[in-house]
Motif scaffolding. Structure first.
Motif, PDB file in Angstrom:
ATOM      1  N   ILE A 181       0.838  -1.202   0.000  1.00  0.00           N
ATOM      2  CA  ILE A 181       0.000   0.000   0.000  1.00  0.00           C
ATOM      3  C   ILE A 181       0.872   1.251   0.000  1.00  0.00           C
ATOM      4  O   ILE A 181       0.603   2.204  -0.736  1.00  0.00           O
ATOM      5  N   GLU A 182       1.926   1.250   0.808  1.00  0.00           N
ATOM      6  CA  GLU A 182       2.823   2.412   0.858  1.00  0.00           C
ATOM      7  C   GLU A 182       3.480   2.656  -0.497  1.00  0.00           C
ATOM      8  O   GLU A 182       3.590   3.804  -0.931  1.00  0.00           O
ATOM      9  N   SER A 183       3.905   1.601  -1.169  1.00  0.00           N
ATOM     10  CA  SER A 183       4.543   1.786  -2.480  1.00  0.00           C
ATOM     11  C   SER A 183       3.525   2.289  -3.508  1.00  0.00           C
ATOM     12  O   SER A 183       3.852   3.127  -4.346  1.00  0.00           O
ATOM     13  N   GLN A 184       2.284   1.804  -3.421  1.00  0.00           N
ATOM     14  CA  GLN A 184       1.239   2.298  -4.321  1.00  0.00           C
ATOM     15  C   GLN A 184       0.951   3.777  -4.048  1.00  0.00           C
ATOM     16  O   GLN A 184       0.740   4.560  -4.974  1.00  0.00           O
ATOM     17  N   LYS A 185       0.969   4.136  -2.784  1.00  0.00           N
ATOM     18  CA  LYS A 185       0.720   5.532  -2.407  1.00  0.00           C
ATOM     19  C   LYS A 185       1.822   6.435  -2.949  1.00  0.00           C
ATOM     20  O   LYS A 185       1.552   7.511  -3.485  1.00  0.00           O
ATOM     21  N   ILE A 186       3.069   5.996  -2.831  1.00  0.00           N
ATOM     22  CA  ILE A 186       4.198   6.773  -3.345  1.00  0.00           C
ATOM     23  C   ILE A 186       4.050   6.976  -4.854  1.00  0.00           C
ATOM     24  O   ILE A 186       4.206   8.098  -5.354  1.00  0.00           O
ATOM     25  N   LEU A 232      -1.230  21.777  -2.213  1.00  0.00           N
ATOM     26  CA  LEU A 232      -2.668  21.491  -2.212  1.00  0.00           C
ATOM     27  C   LEU A 232      -2.974  20.208  -2.978  1.00  0.00           C
ATOM     28  O   LEU A 232      -3.836  19.422  -2.567  1.00  0.00           O
ATOM     29  N   GLU A 233      -2.247  19.968  -4.063  1.00  0.00           N
ATOM     30  CA  GLU A 233      -2.418  18.717  -4.798  1.00  0.00           C
ATOM     31  C   GLU A 233      -2.002  17.519  -3.947  1.00  0.00           C
ATOM     32  O   GLU A 233      -2.615  16.455  -4.033  1.00  0.00           O
ATOM     33  N   LEU A 234      -0.979  17.693  -3.131  1.00  0.00           N
ATOM     34  CA  LEU A 234      -0.557  16.628  -2.217  1.00  0.00           C
ATOM     35  C   LEU A 234      -1.697  16.256  -1.277  1.00  0.00           C
ATOM     36  O   LEU A 234      -2.051  15.085  -1.141  1.00  0.00           O
ATOM     37  N   TYR A 235      -2.270  17.262  -0.630  1.00  0.00           N
ATOM     38  CA  TYR A 235      -3.354  16.994   0.319  1.00  0.00           C
ATOM     39  C   TYR A 235      -4.545  16.341  -0.373  1.00  0.00           C
ATOM     40  O   TYR A 235      -5.154  15.405   0.151  1.00  0.00           O
ATOM     41  N   HIS A 236      -4.859  16.823  -1.569  1.00  0.00           N
ATOM     42  CA  HIS A 236      -5.961  16.243  -2.334  1.00  0.00           C
ATOM     43  C   HIS A 236      -5.630  14.805  -2.756  1.00  0.00           C
ATOM     44  O   HIS A 236      -6.475  13.912  -2.662  1.00  0.00           O
ATOM     45  N   SER A 237      -4.407  14.587  -3.188  1.00  0.00           N
ATOM     46  CA  SER A 237      -3.970  13.249  -3.619  1.00  0.00           C
ATOM     47  C   SER A 237      -4.027  12.250  -2.471  1.00  0.00           C
ATOM     48  O   SER A 237      -4.396  11.088  -2.664  1.00  0.00           O
ATOM     49  N   GLU A 238      -3.643  12.690  -1.282  1.00  0.00           N
ATOM     50  CA  GLU A 238      -3.721  11.796  -0.119  1.00  0.00           C
ATOM     51  C   GLU A 238      -5.158  11.376   0.132  1.00  0.00           C
ATOM     52  O   GLU A 238      -5.431  10.198   0.399  1.00  0.00           O
ATOM     53  N   LYS A 239      -6.084  12.318   0.035  1.00  0.00           N
ATOM     54  CA  LYS A 239      -7.508  12.001   0.224  1.00  0.00           C
ATOM     55  C   LYS A 239      -8.012  11.083  -0.890  1.00  0.00           C
ATOM     56  O   LYS A 239      -8.762  10.142  -0.631  1.00  0.00           O
ATOM     57  N   GLN A 240      -7.598  11.366  -2.118  1.00  0.00           N
ATOM     58  CA  GLN A 240      -8.004  10.514  -3.241  1.00  0.00           C
ATOM     59  C   GLN A 240      -7.507   9.085  -3.040  1.00  0.00           C
ATOM     60  O   GLN A 240      -8.250   8.128  -3.283  1.00  0.00           O
ATOM     61  N   PHE A 241      -6.260   8.954  -2.632  1.00  0.00           N
ATOM     62  CA  PHE A 241      -5.686   7.625  -2.437  1.00  0.00           C
ATOM     63  C   PHE A 241      -6.436   6.890  -1.327  1.00  0.00           C
ATOM     64  O   PHE A 241      -6.768   5.714  -1.472  1.00  0.00           O
ATOM     65  N   GLN A 242      -6.710   7.590  -0.243  1.00  0.00           N
ATOM     66  CA  GLN A 242      -7.440   6.987   0.871  1.00  0.00           C
ATOM     67  C   GLN A 242      -8.828   6.520   0.416  1.00  0.00           C
ATOM     68  O   GLN A 242      -9.256   5.410   0.742  1.00  0.00           O
ATOM     69  N   SER A 243      -9.514   7.342  -0.345  1.00  0.00           N
ATOM     70  CA  SER A 243     -10.840   6.967  -0.859  1.00  0.00           C
ATOM     71  C   SER A 243     -10.761   5.756  -1.773  1.00  0.00           C
ATOM     72  O   SER A 243     -11.589   4.848  -1.694  1.00  0.00           O
ATOM     73  N   MET A 244      -9.752   5.756  -2.649  1.00  0.00           N
ATOM     74  CA  MET A 244      -9.563   4.639  -3.561  1.00  0.00           C
ATOM     75  C   MET A 244      -9.307   3.346  -2.779  1.00  0.00           C
ATOM     76  O   MET A 244      -9.873   2.295  -3.077  1.00  0.00           O
ATOM     77  N   LEU A 246     -10.190   2.654   0.366  1.00  0.00           N
ATOM     78  CA  LEU A 246     -11.425   2.246   1.046  1.00  0.00           C
ATOM     79  C   LEU A 246     -12.416   1.604   0.073  1.00  0.00           C
ATOM     80  O   LEU A 246     -13.073   0.622   0.408  1.00  0.00           O
ATOM     81  N   ARG A 247     -12.491   2.158  -1.133  1.00  0.00           N
ATOM     82  CA  ARG A 247     -13.370   1.577  -2.156  1.00  0.00           C
ATOM     83  C   ARG A 247     -12.947   0.150  -2.479  1.00  0.00           C
ATOM     84  O   ARG A 247     -13.774  -0.755  -2.571  1.00  0.00           O
ATOM     85  N   ARG A 248     -11.639  -0.060  -2.637  1.00  0.00           N
ATOM     86  CA  ARG A 248     -11.133  -1.409  -2.943  1.00  0.00           C
ATOM     87  C   ARG A 248     -11.438  -2.380  -1.809  1.00  0.00           C
ATOM     88  O   ARG A 248     -11.802  -3.533  -2.051  1.00  0.00           O
ATOM     89  N   ILE A 249     -11.282  -1.923  -0.584  1.00  0.00           N
ATOM     90  CA  ILE A 249     -11.560  -2.783   0.578  1.00  0.00           C
ATOM     91  C   ILE A 249     -13.039  -3.167   0.594  1.00  0.00           C
ATOM     92  O   ILE A 249     -13.386  -4.327   0.806  1.00  0.00           O
ATOM     93  N   LYS A 250     -13.912  -2.196   0.341  1.00  0.00           N
ATOM     94  CA  LYS A 250     -15.350  -2.472   0.309  1.00  0.00           C
ATOM     95  C   LYS A 250     -15.695  -3.459  -0.800  1.00  0.00           C
ATOM     96  O   LYS A 250     -16.497  -4.361  -0.607  1.00  0.00           O
ATOM     97  N   GLU A 251     -15.064  -3.263  -1.967  1.00  0.00           N
ATOM     98  CA  GLU A 251     -15.336  -4.163  -3.087  1.00  0.00           C
ATOM     99  C   GLU A 251     -14.893  -5.582  -2.763  1.00  0.00           C
ATOM    100  O   GLU A 251     -15.601  -6.538  -3.064  1.00  0.00           O
ATOM    101  N   ARG A 252     -13.752  -5.734  -2.155  1.00  0.00           N
ATOM    102  CA  ARG A 252     -13.282  -7.069  -1.768  1.00  0.00           C
ATOM    103  C   ARG A 252     -14.236  -7.710  -0.778  1.00  0.00           C
ATOM    104  O   ARG A 252     -14.515  -8.892  -0.850  1.00  0.00           O
ATOM    105  N   GLY A 253     -14.736  -6.911   0.146  1.00  0.00           N
ATOM    106  CA  GLY A 253     -15.688  -7.424   1.131  1.00  0.00           C
ATOM    107  C   GLY A 253     -16.956  -7.924   0.481  1.00  0.00           C
ATOM    108  O   GLY A 253     -17.495  -8.956   0.857  1.00  0.00           O
ATOM    109  N   ARG A 254     -17.421  -7.207  -0.538  1.00  0.00           N
ATOM    110  CA  ARG A 254     -18.632  -7.623  -1.256  1.00  0.00           C
ATOM    111  C   ARG A 254     -18.420  -8.942  -1.978  1.00  0.00           C
ATOM    112  O   ARG A 254     -19.258  -9.816  -1.951  1.00  0.00           O
ATOM    113  N   TYR A 255     -17.258  -9.059  -2.621  1.00  0.00           N
ATOM    114  CA  TYR A 255     -16.967 -10.295  -3.371  1.00  0.00           C
ATOM    115  C   TYR A 255     -16.776 -11.479  -2.431  1.00  0.00           C
ATOM    116  O   TYR A 255     -17.178 -12.592  -2.729  1.00  0.00           O
ATOM    117  N   GLN A 256     -16.163 -11.251  -1.292  1.00  0.00           N
ATOM    118  CA  GLN A 256     -15.921 -12.329  -0.356  1.00  0.00           C
ATOM    119  C   GLN A 256     -17.205 -12.791   0.329  1.00  0.00           C
ATOM    120  O   GLN A 256     -17.321 -13.912   0.758  1.00  0.00           O
TER     121      GLN A 256
END
Length: 157
Positions: free
Chosen positions: A36-41, A130-142, A144-154
């Motif tokens: 996750i950290e490498s994806q975030k970077i 400002l793009e950094l702060y926005h990007s951090e929020k975007q990454f966090q949302s992305m 969380l979305r992936r985690i929710k999707e995995r939960g649905r499939y499981q």
């Protein structure tokens, strides 16, 4: 330019792998965190379009902030575990002390943000901050979305 960013991302990812880890080798939680950290970077590098000079100065400062934030989250987790495990056996005085410690950790977190905001202002132009702060929020949302999707499939939904 994209190839420079890609190469820089790989260098940064591999340099962060050399940091002391809070987990044992082979620990799946630790491996997931590293992934996750490498994806975030990579995500932040791409979103900010950092120049090589900016990236060279920015990433050590950002990694330092992330390490301090991780330490605060660990302290917070420890306090909540104490509260969860011993809540019924704690006195009001002990509960008050725990709640005060939680608030202090929140203040520490805000102060870290303020301190590192000032550091970022010396490294990056305002738009990229400002793009950094926005990007951090975007990454966090992305994430969380992936985690929710995995939960649905499981769970067969």
């Amino acid at each position: 330019m994209k190839s420079i960013l890609l190469i820089l991302s790989f260098i940064l990812v591999f340099s962060t792998l050399g940091f002391p880890q809070e987990h044992k080798q082979g620990d799946s939680h630790g491996q997931m965190r590293e992934k996750i950290e490498s994806q975030k970077i990579s995500f932040i590098t791409e979103q900010l379009s950092l120049t090589p000079k900016e990236a060279q100065i920015f990433w050590p400062v950002y990694n330092e902030l992330e390490q301090k934030k991780r330490e605060l989250r660990n302290k917070n987790r420890t306090l909540f575990r104490t509260l969860r495990d011993k809540q019924d056996n704690l006195t009001d005085k002990e509960l008050t002390k725990l709640s005060d410690q939680l608030i202090e950790l929140r203040l520490e977190d805000v102060n870290l943000d303020k301190t590192y905001h000032e550091k970022f202002k010396k490294i990056l132009p305002p738009k990229k901050i400002l793009e950094l702060y926005h990007s951090e929020k975007q990454f966090q949302s992305m994430l969380l979305r992936r985690i929710k999707e995995r939960g649905r499939y499981q769970h067969g939904r």
